[in-house]
Design a protein around this motif. Sequence first.
Motif, PDB file in Angstrom:
ATOM      1  N   LYS A 194       4.071   7.354   2.446  1.00  0.00           N
ATOM      2  CA  LYS A 194       3.989   6.293   3.442  1.00  0.00           C
ATOM      3  C   LYS A 194       3.742   4.993   2.699  1.00  0.00           C
ATOM      4  O   LYS A 194       2.915   4.937   1.801  1.00  0.00           O
ATOM      5  CB  LYS A 194       2.849   6.548   4.425  1.00  0.00           C
ATOM      6  CG  LYS A 194       3.116   7.643   5.406  1.00  0.00           C
ATOM      7  CD  LYS A 194       1.979   7.710   6.407  1.00  0.00           C
ATOM      8  CE  LYS A 194       2.254   8.742   7.466  1.00  0.00           C
ATOM      9  NZ  LYS A 194       1.229   8.768   8.505  1.00  0.00           N
ATOM     10  N   ILE A 195       4.495   3.949   3.088  1.00  0.00           N
ATOM     11  CA  ILE A 195       4.275   2.625   2.526  1.00  0.00           C
ATOM     12  C   ILE A 195       4.010   1.663   3.680  1.00  0.00           C
ATOM     13  O   ILE A 195       4.509   1.857   4.794  1.00  0.00           O
ATOM     14  CB  ILE A 195       5.457   2.134   1.670  1.00  0.00           C
ATOM     15  CG1 ILE A 195       6.747   2.062   2.493  1.00  0.00           C
ATOM     16  CG2 ILE A 195       5.643   3.000   0.450  1.00  0.00           C
ATOM     17  CD1 ILE A 195       7.889   1.393   1.767  1.00  0.00           C
ATOM     18  N   LYS A 196       3.195   0.660   3.424  1.00  0.00           N
ATOM     19  CA  LYS A 196       2.886  -0.335   4.441  1.00  0.00           C
ATOM     20  C   LYS A 196       3.854  -1.500   4.271  1.00  0.00           C
ATOM     21  O   LYS A 196       3.948  -2.083   3.200  1.00  0.00           O
ATOM     22  CB  LYS A 196       1.447  -0.803   4.316  1.00  0.00           C
ATOM     23  CG  LYS A 196       0.913  -1.418   5.582  1.00  0.00           C
ATOM     24  CD  LYS A 196      -0.586  -1.499   5.549  1.00  0.00           C
ATOM     25  CE  LYS A 196      -1.116  -1.242   6.935  1.00  0.00           C
ATOM     26  NZ  LYS A 196      -2.551  -1.359   7.012  1.00  0.00           N
ATOM     27  N   MET A 248       0.848  -1.172   0.000  1.00  0.00           N
ATOM     28  CA  MET A 248       0.000   0.000   0.000  1.00  0.00           C
ATOM     29  C   MET A 248       0.890   1.229   0.000  1.00  0.00           C
ATOM     30  O   MET A 248       1.985   1.216   0.542  1.00  0.00           O
ATOM     31  CB  MET A 248      -0.921  -0.002   1.203  1.00  0.00           C
ATOM     32  CG  MET A 248      -1.936  -1.127   1.193  1.00  0.00           C
ATOM     33  SD  MET A 248      -3.067  -1.046   2.584  1.00  0.00           S
ATOM     34  CE  MET A 248      -4.043   0.365   2.151  1.00  0.00           C
ATOM     35  N   PHE A 249       0.392   2.295  -0.594  1.00  0.00           N
ATOM     36  CA  PHE A 249       1.174   3.494  -0.820  1.00  0.00           C
ATOM     37  C   PHE A 249       0.277   4.705  -0.635  1.00  0.00           C
ATOM     38  O   PHE A 249      -0.833   4.748  -1.151  1.00  0.00           O
ATOM     39  CB  PHE A 249       1.745   3.446  -2.238  1.00  0.00           C
ATOM     40  CG  PHE A 249       2.495   4.672  -2.651  1.00  0.00           C
ATOM     41  CD1 PHE A 249       3.808   4.833  -2.269  1.00  0.00           C
ATOM     42  CD2 PHE A 249       1.900   5.636  -3.427  1.00  0.00           C
ATOM     43  CE1 PHE A 249       4.515   5.949  -2.670  1.00  0.00           C
ATOM     44  CE2 PHE A 249       2.597   6.752  -3.827  1.00  0.00           C
ATOM     45  CZ  PHE A 249       3.913   6.903  -3.446  1.00  0.00           C
ATOM     46  N   GLU A 250       0.752   5.685   0.103  1.00  0.00           N
ATOM     47  CA  GLU A 250       0.004   6.923   0.298  1.00  0.00           C
ATOM     48  C   GLU A 250       0.974   8.092   0.146  1.00  0.00           C
ATOM     49  O   GLU A 250       1.929   8.225   0.915  1.00  0.00           O
ATOM     50  CB  GLU A 250      -0.625   6.952   1.689  1.00  0.00           C
ATOM     51  CG  GLU A 250      -1.381   8.213   1.983  1.00  0.00           C
ATOM     52  CD  GLU A 250      -1.903   8.249   3.413  1.00  0.00           C
ATOM     53  OE1 GLU A 250      -2.273   9.336   3.848  1.00  0.00           O
ATOM     54  OE2 GLU A 250      -1.931   7.202   4.077  1.00  0.00           O
ATOM     55  N   LYS A 251       0.743   8.926  -0.868  1.00  0.00           N
ATOM     56  CA  LYS A 251       1.635  10.045  -1.132  1.00  0.00           C
ATOM     57  C   LYS A 251       1.316  11.183  -0.169  1.00  0.00           C
ATOM     58  O   LYS A 251       0.172  11.596  -0.032  1.00  0.00           O
ATOM     59  CB  LYS A 251       1.471  10.498  -2.579  1.00  0.00           C
ATOM     60  CG  LYS A 251       2.640  11.249  -3.122  1.00  0.00           C
ATOM     61  CD  LYS A 251       2.525  11.380  -4.620  1.00  0.00           C
ATOM     62  CE  LYS A 251       3.828  11.821  -5.192  1.00  0.00           C
ATOM     63  NZ  LYS A 251       3.796  11.902  -6.624  1.00  0.00           N
ATOM     64  N   TRP A 306       2.082  -5.356  10.314  1.00  0.00           N
ATOM     65  CA  TRP A 306       2.031  -4.449   9.171  1.00  0.00           C
ATOM     66  C   TRP A 306       1.955  -3.026   9.703  1.00  0.00           C
ATOM     67  O   TRP A 306       1.028  -2.671  10.413  1.00  0.00           O
ATOM     68  CB  TRP A 306       0.823  -4.745   8.290  1.00  0.00           C
ATOM     69  CG  TRP A 306       0.984  -5.999   7.507  1.00  0.00           C
ATOM     70  CD1 TRP A 306       0.484  -7.230   7.812  1.00  0.00           C
ATOM     71  CD2 TRP A 306       1.712  -6.157   6.299  1.00  0.00           C
ATOM     72  NE1 TRP A 306       0.854  -8.147   6.870  1.00  0.00           N
ATOM     73  CE2 TRP A 306       1.618  -7.516   5.918  1.00  0.00           C
ATOM     74  CE3 TRP A 306       2.455  -5.295   5.489  1.00  0.00           C
ATOM     75  CZ2 TRP A 306       2.214  -8.015   4.777  1.00  0.00           C
ATOM     76  CZ3 TRP A 306       3.055  -5.801   4.347  1.00  0.00           C
ATOM     77  CH2 TRP A 306       2.930  -7.140   3.994  1.00  0.00           C
ATOM     78  N   VAL A 307       2.963  -2.202   9.377  1.00  0.00           N
ATOM     79  CA  VAL A 307       3.021  -0.827   9.875  1.00  0.00           C
ATOM     80  C   VAL A 307       3.283   0.132   8.704  1.00  0.00           C
ATOM     81  O   VAL A 307       3.816  -0.261   7.670  1.00  0.00           O
ATOM     82  CB  VAL A 307       4.130  -0.656  10.939  1.00  0.00           C
ATOM     83  CG1 VAL A 307       3.810  -1.463  12.181  1.00  0.00           C
ATOM     84  CG2 VAL A 307       5.486  -1.039  10.397  1.00  0.00           C
ATOM     85  N   TRP A 308       2.895   1.387   8.906  1.00  0.00           N
ATOM     86  CA  TRP A 308       3.161   2.433   7.916  1.00  0.00           C
ATOM     87  C   TRP A 308       4.532   3.029   8.195  1.00  0.00           C
ATOM     88  O   TRP A 308       4.834   3.427   9.310  1.00  0.00           O
ATOM     89  CB  TRP A 308       2.104   3.531   7.999  1.00  0.00           C
ATOM     90  CG  TRP A 308       0.781   3.125   7.451  1.00  0.00           C
ATOM     91  CD1 TRP A 308      -0.288   2.694   8.153  1.00  0.00           C
ATOM     92  CD2 TRP A 308       0.393   3.126   6.079  1.00  0.00           C
ATOM     93  NE1 TRP A 308      -1.330   2.412   7.306  1.00  0.00           N
ATOM     94  CE2 TRP A 308      -0.942   2.673   6.025  1.00  0.00           C
ATOM     95  CE3 TRP A 308       1.030   3.455   4.891  1.00  0.00           C
ATOM     96  CZ2 TRP A 308      -1.630   2.547   4.824  1.00  0.00           C
ATOM     97  CZ3 TRP A 308       0.338   3.325   3.703  1.00  0.00           C
ATOM     98  CH2 TRP A 308      -0.970   2.882   3.681  1.00  0.00           C
ATOM     99  N   GLU A 309       5.374   3.100   7.165  1.00  0.00           N
ATOM    100  CA  GLU A 309       6.698   3.704   7.266  1.00  0.00           C
ATOM    101  C   GLU A 309       6.749   4.892   6.318  1.00  0.00           C
ATOM    102  O   GLU A 309       6.337   4.803   5.162  1.00  0.00           O
ATOM    103  CB  GLU A 309       7.790   2.705   6.867  1.00  0.00           C
ATOM    104  CG  GLU A 309       8.038   1.623   7.878  1.00  0.00           C
ATOM    105  CD  GLU A 309       8.760   2.124   9.110  1.00  0.00           C
ATOM    106  OE1 GLU A 309       9.665   2.978   8.985  1.00  0.00           O
ATOM    107  OE2 GLU A 309       8.408   1.662  10.206  1.00  0.00           O
ATOM    108  N   THR A 310       7.262   6.014   6.806  1.00  0.00           N
ATOM    109  CA  THR A 310       7.420   7.204   5.967  1.00  0.00           C
ATOM    110  C   THR A 310       8.753   7.099   5.230  1.00  0.00           C
ATOM    111  O   THR A 310       9.780   6.819   5.841  1.00  0.00           O
ATOM    112  CB  THR A 310       7.383   8.481   6.814  1.00  0.00           C
ATOM    113  OG1 THR A 310       6.144   8.515   7.522  1.00  0.00           O
ATOM    114  CG2 THR A 310       7.495   9.711   5.942  1.00  0.00           C
TER     115      THR A 310
END
Length: 100
Positions: free
Chosen positions: A11-13, A1-4, A20-24
């Motif tokens: 942020k990518i999961k 998953m990807f969030e710009k 499963w965590v979000w990393e910047t």
Amino acid sequence: MFEKISSNRAKIKVFLNSDWVWETITFNDKNFKNRDITDWKENNPTLVKIGKKYFITFSYEKEIKLNKIKLGDQVIVAVDLGLTNSAVCCAMRSDGTVIG
């Protein structure tokens, strides 16, 4: 998953420590005006591991209408992306003559 988040942060999961965590992440924002792809559609990114480093790659797409050319005058280009090897390209005329 990807969030710009911004033009060079996202942020990518990722699966880290059994969760499963979000990393910047920060990535290089290339100048797309020089590449003339500002109006192209950005596809989902891919995370690629090369050696011990990870890279995020983006692909772009745009629908382009082809010219109406007689079948005998057409040239095709075939690309074998190769999963374990380098990509191989071939340009061929409609009669089967390889030109490149």
